[in-house]
Design a protein around this motif. Structure first.
Motif, PDB file in Angstrom:
ATOM      1  N   ALA A 120       6.079  20.619  19.006  1.00 30.73           N
ATOM      2  CA  ALA A 120       6.262  21.086  20.370  1.00 30.73           C
ATOM      3  C   ALA A 120       5.337  22.072  20.145  1.00 30.73           C
ATOM      4  O   ALA A 120       5.006  23.458  20.738  1.00 30.73           O
ATOM      5  CB  ALA A 120       7.821  21.629  20.357  1.00 30.73           C
ATOM      6  N   ALA A 121       5.014  22.981  18.793  1.00 31.03           N
ATOM      7  CA  ALA A 121       4.747  24.398  18.598  1.00 31.03           C
ATOM      8  C   ALA A 121       2.523  23.530  18.453  1.00 31.03           C
ATOM      9  O   ALA A 121       1.614  24.782  18.258  1.00 31.03           O
ATOM     10  CB  ALA A 121       4.371  24.700  17.479  1.00 31.03           C
ATOM     11  N   GLY A 122       2.453  22.385  19.084  1.00 26.79           N
ATOM     12  CA  GLY A 122       0.997  22.182  19.176  1.00 26.79           C
ATOM     13  C   GLY A 122       0.126  21.494  17.594  1.00 26.79           C
ATOM     14  O   GLY A 122      -1.104  21.360  17.639  1.00 26.79           O
ATOM     15  N   ARG A 123       1.106  21.760  17.025  1.00 31.56           N
ATOM     16  CA  ARG A 123       0.408  21.088  15.346  1.00 31.56           C
ATOM     17  C   ARG A 123       0.387  19.794  14.671  1.00 31.56           C
ATOM     18  O   ARG A 123       1.624  18.825  15.699  1.00 31.56           O
ATOM     19  CB  ARG A 123       1.361  21.923  13.900  1.00 31.56           C
ATOM     20  N   GLU A 124      -0.576  19.236  14.231  1.00 36.93           N
ATOM     21  CA  GLU A 124      -0.870  17.277  14.294  1.00 36.93           C
ATOM     22  C   GLU A 124       0.574  17.488  13.317  1.00 36.93           C
ATOM     23  O   GLU A 124       0.434  17.959  12.244  1.00 36.93           O
ATOM     24  CB  GLU A 124      -2.143  17.538  14.061  1.00 36.93           C
ATOM     25  N   VAL A 125       1.130  16.126  13.401  1.00 39.79           N
ATOM     26  CA  VAL A 125       2.162  15.896  12.488  1.00 39.79           C
ATOM     27  C   VAL A 125       1.854  14.482  12.308  1.00 39.79           C
ATOM     28  O   VAL A 125       1.130  13.894  13.805  1.00 39.79           O
ATOM     29  CB  VAL A 125       3.345  16.649  12.789  1.00 39.79           C
ATOM     30  N   MET A 126       2.096  14.085  11.224  1.00 40.50           N
ATOM     31  CA  MET A 126       2.175  12.602  10.923  1.00 40.50           C
ATOM     32  C   MET A 126       3.323  12.069  10.767  1.00 40.50           C
ATOM     33  O   MET A 126       4.329  12.600   9.998  1.00 40.50           O
ATOM     34  CB  MET A 126       1.565  12.299   9.811  1.00 40.50           C
ATOM     35  N   PRO A 127       4.094  10.885  11.744  1.00 43.59           N
ATOM     36  CA  PRO A 127       5.187  10.907  11.904  1.00 43.59           C
ATOM     37  C   PRO A 127       6.464   9.833  10.837  1.00 43.59           C
ATOM     38  O   PRO A 127       6.874   9.590  10.559  1.00 43.59           O
ATOM     39  CB  PRO A 127       5.744   9.536  13.371  1.00 43.59           C
ATOM     40  N   ALA A 128       5.134   9.198  10.272  1.00 42.62           N
ATOM     41  CA  ALA A 128       5.846   8.137   8.602  1.00 42.62           C
ATOM     42  C   ALA A 128       6.456   9.168   8.630  1.00 42.62           C
ATOM     43  O   ALA A 128       6.602   9.914   7.758  1.00 42.62           O
ATOM     44  CB  ALA A 128       4.056   8.296   8.127  1.00 42.62           C
ATOM     45  N   ASP A 129       7.716   8.369   8.466  1.00 41.68           N
ATOM     46  CA  ASP A 129       9.186   8.799   7.446  1.00 41.68           C
ATOM     47  C   ASP A 129       9.010   7.638   6.137  1.00 41.68           C
ATOM     48  O   ASP A 129       9.668   6.569   5.948  1.00 41.68           O
ATOM     49  CB  ASP A 129      10.135   8.616   8.289  1.00 41.68           C
ATOM     50  N   LEU A 130       8.221   8.143   4.818  1.00 38.47           N
ATOM     51  CA  LEU A 130       8.704   6.987   3.804  1.00 38.47           C
ATOM     52  C   LEU A 130      10.103   7.238   2.750  1.00 38.47           C
ATOM     53  O   LEU A 130      10.013   6.224   2.300  1.00 38.47           O
ATOM     54  CB  LEU A 130       7.628   7.372   2.253  1.00 38.47           C
ATOM     55  N   THR A 131      10.808   8.165   3.256  1.00 37.59           N
ATOM     56  CA  THR A 131      12.523   8.446   2.821  1.00 37.59           C
ATOM     57  C   THR A 131      13.079   7.370   3.645  1.00 37.59           C
ATOM     58  O   THR A 131      13.546   6.409   2.722  1.00 37.59           O
ATOM     59  CB  THR A 131      12.527   9.898   2.676  1.00 37.59           C
ATOM     60  N   LEU A 132      12.410   7.203   5.133  1.00 42.10           N
ATOM     61  CA  LEU A 132      13.577   6.100   5.718  1.00 42.10           C
ATOM     62  C   LEU A 132      12.890   5.322   5.299  1.00 42.10           C
ATOM     63  O   LEU A 132      14.134   4.230   5.007  1.00 42.10           O
ATOM     64  CB  LEU A 132      13.463   7.264   7.262  1.00 42.10           C
ATOM     65  N   ALA A 133      11.826   4.626   5.206  1.00 42.44           N
ATOM     66  CA  ALA A 133      11.138   3.362   5.233  1.00 42.44           C
ATOM     67  C   ALA A 133      11.876   3.296   3.596  1.00 42.44           C
ATOM     68  O   ALA A 133      12.067   1.809   3.240  1.00 42.44           O
ATOM     69  CB  ALA A 133      10.269   3.476   5.379  1.00 42.44           C
ATOM     70  N   MET A 134      11.787   3.697   2.340  1.00 41.93           N
ATOM     71  CA  MET A 134      12.281   3.355   1.128  1.00 41.93           C
ATOM     72  C   MET A 134      14.036   2.852   2.095  1.00 41.93           C
ATOM     73  O   MET A 134      14.785   2.146   0.907  1.00 41.93           O
ATOM     74  CB  MET A 134      12.376   4.489   0.263  1.00 41.93           C
ATOM     75  N   ARG A 135      14.814   3.853   2.490  1.00 41.90           N
ATOM     76  CA  ARG A 135      16.176   3.460   2.771  1.00 41.90           C
ATOM     77  C   ARG A 135      16.446   2.056   3.222  1.00 41.90           C
ATOM     78  O   ARG A 135      17.374   1.406   2.926  1.00 41.90           O
ATOM     79  CB  ARG A 135      16.728   4.369   3.010  1.00 41.90           C
ATOM     80  N   ALA A 136      15.390   2.283   4.257  1.00 39.72           N
ATOM     81  CA  ALA A 136      15.529   0.745   5.072  1.00 39.72           C
ATOM     82  C   ALA A 136      15.782  -0.586   4.335  1.00 39.72           C
ATOM     83  O   ALA A 136      16.034  -1.704   4.347  1.00 39.72           O
ATOM     84  CB  ALA A 136      14.587   0.670   6.431  1.00 39.72           C
ATOM     85  N   TYR A 137      14.061  -0.186   3.619  1.00 43.59           N
ATOM     86  CA  TYR A 137      13.766  -1.256   2.822  1.00 43.59           C
ATOM     87  C   TYR A 137      15.185  -1.756   1.672  1.00 43.59           C
ATOM     88  O   TYR A 137      15.464  -2.777   1.522  1.00 43.59           O
ATOM     89  CB  TYR A 137      12.256  -1.012   1.820  1.00 43.59           C
ATOM     90  N   THR A 138      16.027  -0.769   1.274  1.00 50.59           N
ATOM     91  CA  THR A 138      16.766  -1.131   0.413  1.00 50.59           C
ATOM     92  C   THR A 138      18.034  -1.655   0.955  1.00 50.59           C
ATOM     93  O   THR A 138      18.538  -2.467   0.289  1.00 50.59           O
ATOM     94  CB  THR A 138      17.082   0.814  -0.291  1.00 50.59           C
ATOM     95  N   ARG A 139      18.209  -1.284   1.991  1.00 51.87           N
ATOM     96  CA  ARG A 139      19.029  -1.428   2.281  1.00 51.87           C
ATOM     97  C   ARG A 139      18.635  -2.734   2.936  1.00 51.87           C
ATOM     98  O   ARG A 139      20.279  -3.963   3.192  1.00 51.87           O
ATOM     99  CB  ARG A 139      19.520  -0.593   4.144  1.00 51.87           C
ATOM    100  N   ALA A 140      18.023  -3.405   4.055  1.00 52.84           N
ATOM    101  CA  ALA A 140      17.561  -3.995   3.648  1.00 52.84           C
ATOM    102  C   ALA A 140      18.141  -5.847   2.554  1.00 52.84           C
ATOM    103  O   ALA A 140      18.375  -6.531   2.328  1.00 52.84           O
ATOM    104  CB  ALA A 140      16.678  -5.282   4.617  1.00 52.84           C
ATOM    105  N   ILE A 141      17.269  -5.165   1.141  1.00 54.34           N
ATOM    106  CA  ILE A 141      17.115  -6.057   0.260  1.00 54.34           C
ATOM    107  C   ILE A 141      18.896  -5.957   0.356  1.00 54.34           C
ATOM    108  O   ILE A 141      19.379  -7.125  -0.724  1.00 54.34           O
ATOM    109  CB  ILE A 141      16.938  -5.435  -1.072  1.00 54.34           C
ATOM    110  N   ALA A 142      19.950  -4.975   0.355  1.00 54.24           N
ATOM    111  CA  ALA A 142      21.346  -4.711  -0.011  1.00 54.24           C
ATOM    112  C   ALA A 142      21.853  -5.892   0.511  1.00 54.24           C
ATOM    113  O   ALA A 142      23.230  -6.869   0.114  1.00 54.24           O
ATOM    114  CB  ALA A 142      22.623  -3.990  -0.614  1.00 54.24           C
ATOM    115  N   LEU A 143      21.579  -6.473   1.949  1.00 58.40           N
ATOM    116  CA  LEU A 143      22.464  -7.100   3.320  1.00 58.40           C
ATOM    117  C   LEU A 143      21.301  -8.417   2.980  1.00 58.40           C
ATOM    118  O   LEU A 143      22.133  -9.340   3.011  1.00 58.40           O
ATOM    119  CB  LEU A 143      21.484  -7.161   4.508  1.00 58.40           C
TER     120      LEU A 143
END
Length: 199
Positions: free
Chosen positions: A138-161
């Motif tokens: 919103a402030a016009g700054r370039e941001v990268m949407p990659a979220d490595l923390t979410l990725a790690m949590r998602a992979y960990t959840r997939a393995i648990a399942l």
């Protein structure tokens, strides 16, 4: 009310054989079984989805590869499937076509509704890890949407399942390896999404 993925016993038997072969990491046998499943039922969306993934193990760097045709078929036949299955197939297809923002949105909604779907968590992790296209906030700054923390949590959840799916471990190990580099360089970023497909 649960809708079966196919009404063909032969197609379902071949599909299960493909899942078992994939769990053994016998990708040639998995590919063969998923091909038998879609021959027995040419509208079997989940079999096309699994076939696409099996083919991508050997065909990943071919943008016109058969894995893309299978992903397209999975999406085409998803139209008449139950909403959660359709969401999974739409999220996967978005990843294969490099539309990672749409994949993340679709898959986040899916895991919020069905938190027991291991492959939805896996693909959410994948899309979260590799969404490297810069955007402006919103402030016009370039941001990268990659979220490595979410990725790690998602992979960990997939393995648990589902601890039998080797892809989950491979992707988590790759992510942890990247995070553990002592001389870590910056992640690559793109001003425009990659062309055609993610592979």
């Amino acid at each position: 009310d649960v809708e079966p993925p196919t009404r063909s016993i032969a197609a379902y038997r071949a599909y299960i054989e493909g899942i078992q072969a994939r769990s053994r990491w016998d990708m040639d046998e998995a590919t063969s079984a998923f091909r038998r499943a879609v021959r027995a039922d040419p509208a079997f969306a989940l079999a096309y989805y699994e076939l696409s993934q099996a083919l991508s193990a050997s065909d990943a760097f071919n943008p016109d590869g058969a894995f893309m045709a299978a992903a397209d078929s999975a999406l085409r036949y998803a139209a008449n499937r139950p909403p959660r299955e359709r969401a999974l197939l739409e999220g996967y297809h978005a990843i294969m076509r490099a539309d990672l923002p749409r994949a993340r949105t679709t898959l986040q909604a899916l895991v919020a509704e069905d938190s027991l779907r291991a492959d939805a968590w896996y693909w959410l992790g994948f899309a979260s890890q590799y969404d490297l296209t810069l955007r402006r906030d919103a402030a016009g700054r370039e941001v990268m949407p990659a979220d490595l923390t979410l990725a790690m949590r998602a992979y960990t959840r997939a393995i648990a399942l589902d601890g039998t799916d080797h892809r989950f471990y491979l992707q988590l190990a790759q992510l942890l390896s990247l995070a553990g580099l002592s001389d870590a360089q910056g992640l690559p970023a793109f001003r425009e999404p990659p062309p055609n497909n993610f592979q």
